[in-house]
Design a protein around this motif. Structure first.
Motif, PDB file in Angstrom:
ATOM      1  N   TRP A 228       0.830  -1.202   0.000  1.00 42.44           N
ATOM      2  CA  TRP A 228       0.000   0.000   0.000  1.00 42.44           C
ATOM      3  C   TRP A 228       0.866   1.256   0.000  1.00 42.44           C
ATOM      4  N   GLY A 259      -9.177   1.343   0.016  1.00 47.20           N
ATOM      5  CA  GLY A 259      -8.272   1.959   0.965  1.00 47.20           C
ATOM      6  C   GLY A 259      -8.928   2.578   2.167  1.00 47.20           C
ATOM      7  N   TYR A 269      -5.300  -3.909   3.137  1.00 38.61           N
ATOM      8  CA  TYR A 269      -6.054  -2.911   2.398  1.00 38.61           C
ATOM      9  C   TYR A 269      -6.767  -3.569   1.215  1.00 38.61           C
ATOM     10  N   LEU A 271      -8.646  -2.977  -2.572  1.00 43.80           N
ATOM     11  CA  LEU A 271      -8.912  -2.157  -3.754  1.00 43.80           C
ATOM     12  C   LEU A 271      -9.948  -2.864  -4.596  1.00 43.80           C
TER      13      LEU A 271
END
Length: 376
Positions: A228, A259, A269, A271
């Motif tokens: 990230w 995020g 995280y 996405l």
């Protein structure tokens, strides 16, 4: 006694003869005591330059359909027919009929509801006329006074209006039930499973088909903290590349969101990507792919062949004296062909940064070698 002296004399003569022969061999032997020429090992190298490099973050992920639905019966009845395009493995279009339930009962209910609506409309007209006549009579007798509601039949008019509204809604419900006897695809997709057969009695809530979206495909990518931090901050502006198991480019995806939170299980995280539809896209739902994301720029770094990195994590290089040296590489990105490493202190002062392309296990720091450019 004389014999012993004879044998002793003979032994001494023989020993002298052998000694003389050995000395003669040492004197006549050709011994090459010349100094042999030392052959240096040849080492192939590549020249690296410090620059601002951009790498890629590769993540393994699964292609998922945006919509997956179990089509359930909204009404009960006998299953009369199944469309040929509604069989397993077939592709159906949005609003395309897939199956038909018996609907005579629902047709009758619809007609009854329409009759009730007509009756309510007729009653409302009668109440409206009665209200108008009563209002005229009141004004003729009491032109300066407002009539009470009961005198001009306003409560009856309101009841008639509510009865008509209820009748209209009943018609809508009955028409919905009639339409629900025809099972239609809510979106374009593939039929992955058929759960009912012709002639079967279907109850409300029974699953008839499982439908998989074929038009819009999504990918959820999971990144750890390091990945990230390396991700390009304006990640929504950079499309992601999608590769299949054979490392072939099969599509492009647009990052839509992510995020804002960590996955509660993996603490990573997330996405969320949407695959861009194009004639070149060849991605299937359920396929495992490699997603390549754009990274941020790494300043003052080296881009080296992947072969330069040893299993122990070292990179060998040549100093100005053509001697082997090494440093522990801080790898930022890697792929099948190249790695990007942070500039080590060991190379800062070298005018020409010569990195060994194929290091050997037998290399030793300070070993003198014969360098040659890669490909020569």
């Amino acid at each position: 006694m004389s014999k012993r002296i004879v044998w002793l004399s003979a032994a001494l003569v023989l020993l002298g003869t052998v000694g003389t022969y050995v000395l003669s061999l040492e004197d006549t032997s050709d011994v090459d005591i010349g100094e042999n020429e030392v052959v240096l090992p040849v080492v192939s190298y590549v020249t690296a330059q410090a620059s601002d490099n951009t790498g890629h973050i590769s993540v393994f992920a699964e292609v998922r359909p945006r919509w997956t639905a179990d089509l359930k019966a909204q009404v009960s009845g006998k299953l009369l027919s199944v469309a040929p395009q509604a069989l397993e493995g077939k592709k159906v279009s949005k609003n395309e009929p897939m199956a038909q339930l018996e609907k005579h009962t629902y047709d009758a209910q619809l007609e009854d509801a329409k009759y009730q609506q007509s009756t309510a409309e007729f009653n409302l007209k009668k109440k409206q006329n009665k209200h108008v006549l009563a209002l005229k009579n009141w004004r003729a007798v009491n032109p300066k006074e407002d009539p009470p509601e009961m005198a001009v039949h306003i409560p009856e008019l309101r009841v008639a209006e509510k009865a008509l509204e209820a009748a209209v809604q009943k018609v809508k419900v009955a028409r919905y039930d009639v339409n629900a006897t025809t099972i239609k695809a809510p979106f374009s997709g593939f039929v992955t499973k058929r759960h009912a057969s012709i002639g079967q009695s279907i109850s409300v809530g029974d699953t008839l088909f499982t439908l998989l979206d074929a038009e819009q495909l999504d990918i959820t990518v999971s990144l750890d903290q390091t990945q990230w931090n390396l991700l390009e901050k304006a990640w929504q502006e950079f499309p992601a590349k999608i590769y299949n198991a054979n490392k072939e480019l099969v599509g492009i995806a647009k990052i839509q969101r992510g995020g804002g939170f960590l996955d509660p299980k993996s603490r990573r995280y997330q996405l969320f990507l949407e695959i861009v539809k194009s004639p070149e896209t060849s991605v299937l739902p359920g396929e495992f792919v490699t997603v390549e994301l754009q990274s941020k720029t790494v300043n003052d770094s080296l881009k080296l062949p992947a072969t330069a990195l040893t299993q122990e994590g070292f990179v060998w290089f040549l100093n100005n004296k053509d001697e082997l040296q090494r440093f522990e590489a801080s790898v930022v990105f890697r792929d099948d062909t190249d790695i990007i490493v942070k500039m080590p202190n060991e190379l800062q002062d070298l005018d020409e940064k010569r990195v060994v392309q194929l290091p050997m296990a037998a290399f030793l720091p300070g070993q003198h070698v014969a360098p040659t450019p890669a490909g020569h």
